[in-house]
Design a protein around this motif. Structure first.
Motif, PDB file in Angstrom:
ATOM      1  N   SER A  71      69.661 -25.188  96.495  1.00  0.00           N
ATOM      2  CA  SER A  71      70.555 -24.406  96.086  1.00  0.00           C
ATOM      3  C   SER A  71      69.727 -23.138  95.667  1.00  0.00           C
ATOM      4  O   SER A  71      70.271 -21.930  96.000  1.00  0.00           O
ATOM      5  CB  SER A  71      71.255 -24.689  95.036  1.00  0.00           C
ATOM      6  OG  SER A  71      72.274 -25.769  95.226  1.00  0.00           O
ATOM      7  N   ALA A  72      68.594 -23.239  94.957  1.00  0.00           N
ATOM      8  CA  ALA A  72      67.858 -21.950  94.648  1.00  0.00           C
ATOM      9  C   ALA A  72      67.345 -21.338  95.769  1.00  0.00           C
ATOM     10  O   ALA A  72      67.323 -20.042  96.037  1.00  0.00           O
ATOM     11  CB  ALA A  72      66.615 -22.302  93.724  1.00  0.00           C
ATOM     12  N   THR A  73      66.808 -21.888  97.032  1.00  0.00           N
ATOM     13  CA  THR A  73      66.487 -21.502  98.237  1.00  0.00           C
ATOM     14  C   THR A  73      67.463 -20.785  98.785  1.00  0.00           C
ATOM     15  O   THR A  73      67.504 -19.641  99.411  1.00  0.00           O
ATOM     16  CB  THR A  73      65.921 -22.602  99.056  1.00  0.00           C
ATOM     17  OG1 THR A  73      64.768 -23.171  98.503  1.00  0.00           O
ATOM     18  CG2 THR A  73      65.433 -21.748 100.376  1.00  0.00           C
ATOM     19  N   ALA A  74      68.796 -21.522  98.791  1.00  0.00           N
ATOM     20  CA  ALA A  74      69.971 -20.657  99.534  1.00  0.00           C
ATOM     21  C   ALA A  74      70.230 -19.530  98.516  1.00  0.00           C
ATOM     22  O   ALA A  74      70.608 -18.309  99.412  1.00  0.00           O
ATOM     23  CB  ALA A  74      71.202 -21.674  99.283  1.00  0.00           C
ATOM     24  N   TYR A  75      70.185 -19.404  97.404  1.00  0.00           N
ATOM     25  CA  TYR A  75      70.466 -17.948  96.817  1.00  0.00           C
ATOM     26  C   TYR A  75      69.797 -17.020  96.974  1.00  0.00           C
ATOM     27  O   TYR A  75      70.148 -15.946  97.363  1.00  0.00           O
ATOM     28  CB  TYR A  75      70.482 -18.593  95.158  1.00  0.00           C
ATOM     29  CG  TYR A  75      71.014 -17.314  94.349  1.00  0.00           C
ATOM     30  CD1 TYR A  75      72.535 -17.008  94.158  1.00  0.00           C
ATOM     31  CD2 TYR A  75      70.066 -16.337  93.854  1.00  0.00           C
ATOM     32  CE1 TYR A  75      72.804 -15.992  93.589  1.00  0.00           C
ATOM     33  CE2 TYR A  75      70.529 -15.152  93.262  1.00  0.00           C
ATOM     34  CZ  TYR A  75      71.896 -14.881  93.119  1.00  0.00           C
ATOM     35  OH  TYR A  75      72.461 -14.127  92.430  1.00  0.00           O
ATOM     36  N   GLN A  76      68.386 -17.292  96.923  1.00  0.00           N
ATOM     37  CA  GLN A  76      67.392 -16.464  97.164  1.00  0.00           C
ATOM     38  C   GLN A  76      67.413 -15.922  98.775  1.00  0.00           C
ATOM     39  O   GLN A  76      67.204 -14.668  98.901  1.00  0.00           O
ATOM     40  CB  GLN A  76      66.149 -17.112  96.823  1.00  0.00           C
ATOM     41  CG  GLN A  76      65.860 -17.057  95.521  1.00  0.00           C
ATOM     42  CD  GLN A  76      64.577 -17.673  95.293  1.00  0.00           C
ATOM     43  OE1 GLN A  76      63.739 -18.288  95.880  1.00  0.00           O
ATOM     44  NE2 GLN A  76      64.210 -17.898  93.712  1.00  0.00           N
ATOM     45  N   ALA A  77      67.868 -16.536  99.756  1.00  0.00           N
ATOM     46  CA  ALA A  77      67.802 -16.513 101.150  1.00  0.00           C
ATOM     47  C   ALA A  77      69.188 -15.428 101.233  1.00  0.00           C
ATOM     48  O   ALA A  77      69.119 -14.409 101.995  1.00  0.00           O
ATOM     49  CB  ALA A  77      68.294 -17.582 102.023  1.00  0.00           C
ATOM     50  N   ILE A  78      70.234 -15.612 100.598  1.00  0.00           N
ATOM     51  CA  ILE A  78      71.302 -14.861 100.717  1.00  0.00           C
ATOM     52  C   ILE A  78      71.123 -13.396  99.885  1.00  0.00           C
ATOM     53  O   ILE A  78      71.642 -12.176 100.400  1.00  0.00           O
ATOM     54  CB  ILE A  78      72.711 -15.344  99.908  1.00  0.00           C
ATOM     55  CG1 ILE A  78      73.095 -16.585 100.945  1.00  0.00           C
ATOM     56  CG2 ILE A  78      73.994 -14.484 100.157  1.00  0.00           C
ATOM     57  CD1 ILE A  78      73.134 -16.341 102.329  1.00  0.00           C
ATOM     58  N   GLU A  79      70.424 -13.458  98.812  1.00  0.00           N
ATOM     59  CA  GLU A  79      69.972 -12.098  98.192  1.00  0.00           C
ATOM     60  C   GLU A  79      69.065 -11.387  99.165  1.00  0.00           C
ATOM     61  O   GLU A  79      69.439 -10.264  99.331  1.00  0.00           O
ATOM     62  CB  GLU A  79      68.942 -12.484  97.114  1.00  0.00           C
ATOM     63  CG  GLU A  79      69.764 -12.962  95.607  1.00  0.00           C
ATOM     64  CD  GLU A  79      70.465 -11.748  95.213  1.00  0.00           C
ATOM     65  OE1 GLU A  79      69.561 -10.992  94.392  1.00  0.00           O
ATOM     66  OE2 GLU A  79      71.656 -11.634  95.118  1.00  0.00           O
TER      67      GLU A  79
END
Length: 256
Positions: A71-79
């Motif tokens: 989820s952290a990777t996903a959040y940073q990717a969308i950022e």
């Protein structure tokens, strides 16, 4: 609050006051060699003796992890995608743990989400918020997108392609100024810049605080996390291969 762990652990129930992260999660992207596994294969660190307790609290869907690197990777990717209301993003590899979280973060930003999915998981991804699903078993994804979006799209999050793969096919889908994010460091930012495309190789290094914030969201029901399978360490190589092929159905928990 308990210290965040990894993968598919169940957390204690948190207050329903959790809110979407506003500042702590920031994309770390560079042409470096670090890369996050494409579909969020995590080691839970949970001993087999904990398994019954976890199953009492978690179903296959809506699991509540103590902390999720996926989820952290996903959040940073969308950022890194810098989405705005009305933007269109393609998530290639959407059925895995990173992809499913990315769908939800992108929808929260007001974007229209195109998600790759085999037919058996397409309905679940639409339930998470994906506006369109593309069956990668029927035809190459990069050939399906232009039919519905002939003027191009704004961003691609590629969780599948590895260095040397045909990532140019996804770059060709983007409008000028679009952003192509790779979690496997398959992007050549310089070459893409010449085409007016921003290339991002994402390296995710979430902190304890970031993982805790995401765990709060999950426990409050604002971020839905699917546990696809629980496997032994000996089965991990096969699980990684399955995830990288785009056939994951959520997070894989490795029982130690």
């Amino acid at each position: 609050m308990s210290a965040p762990g990894h993968g598919g652990d169940c957390a204690a129930m948190y207050p329903a006051t959790a809110s979407w992260p506003s500042a702590p999660c920031r994309a770390r992207y560079s042409p470096s060699t670090r890369a996050e596994p494409a579909a969020g294969i995590d080691s839970s660190g949970v001993r087999a003796s904990s398994r019954d307790r976890r199953h009492d609290r978690c179903s296959k869907f809506e699991a509540h992890p103590l902390g999720s690197t996926a989820s952290a990777t996903a959040y940073q990717a969308i950022e890194a995608a810098r989405l705005d209301t009305g933007h269109v993003i393609l998530v290639n590899g959407a059925s895995g743990g990173v992809g499913q979280s990315a769908i939800q973060f992108a929808v929260h930003e007001g974007a229209r989400v195109l998600a790759t999915a085999a037919p058996d998981v397409a309905g679940h991804l639409r339930d998470l918020g994906a506006h369109e699903t593309l069956d990668f078993t029927a035809a190459p994804v990069a050939e399906q997108v232009p039919a519905a979006h002939p003027d191009g799209i704004d961003a691609v999050l590629d969780l599948i392609t590895h260095p040397g793969g045909d990532i140019d096919a996804f770059a060709a889908l983007l409008k000028p100024g679009g952003r192509l994010i790779s979690t496997n460091h398959a992007v050549d930012p310089g070459a893409l810049a010449a085409r007016e495309i921003h290339g991002v190789n994402l390296s995710s290094s979430p902190s304890q605080a970031e993982l805790g914030a995401l765990a709060d969201l999950t426990a409050a029901g604002k971020l839905r996390v699917t546990v696809d399978a629980e496997i032994s360490l000996a089965d991990a190589p096969a699980a990684v291969a399955r995830a990288r092929s785009g056939h994951a159905r959520g997070k894989t928990v490795i029982l130690l």
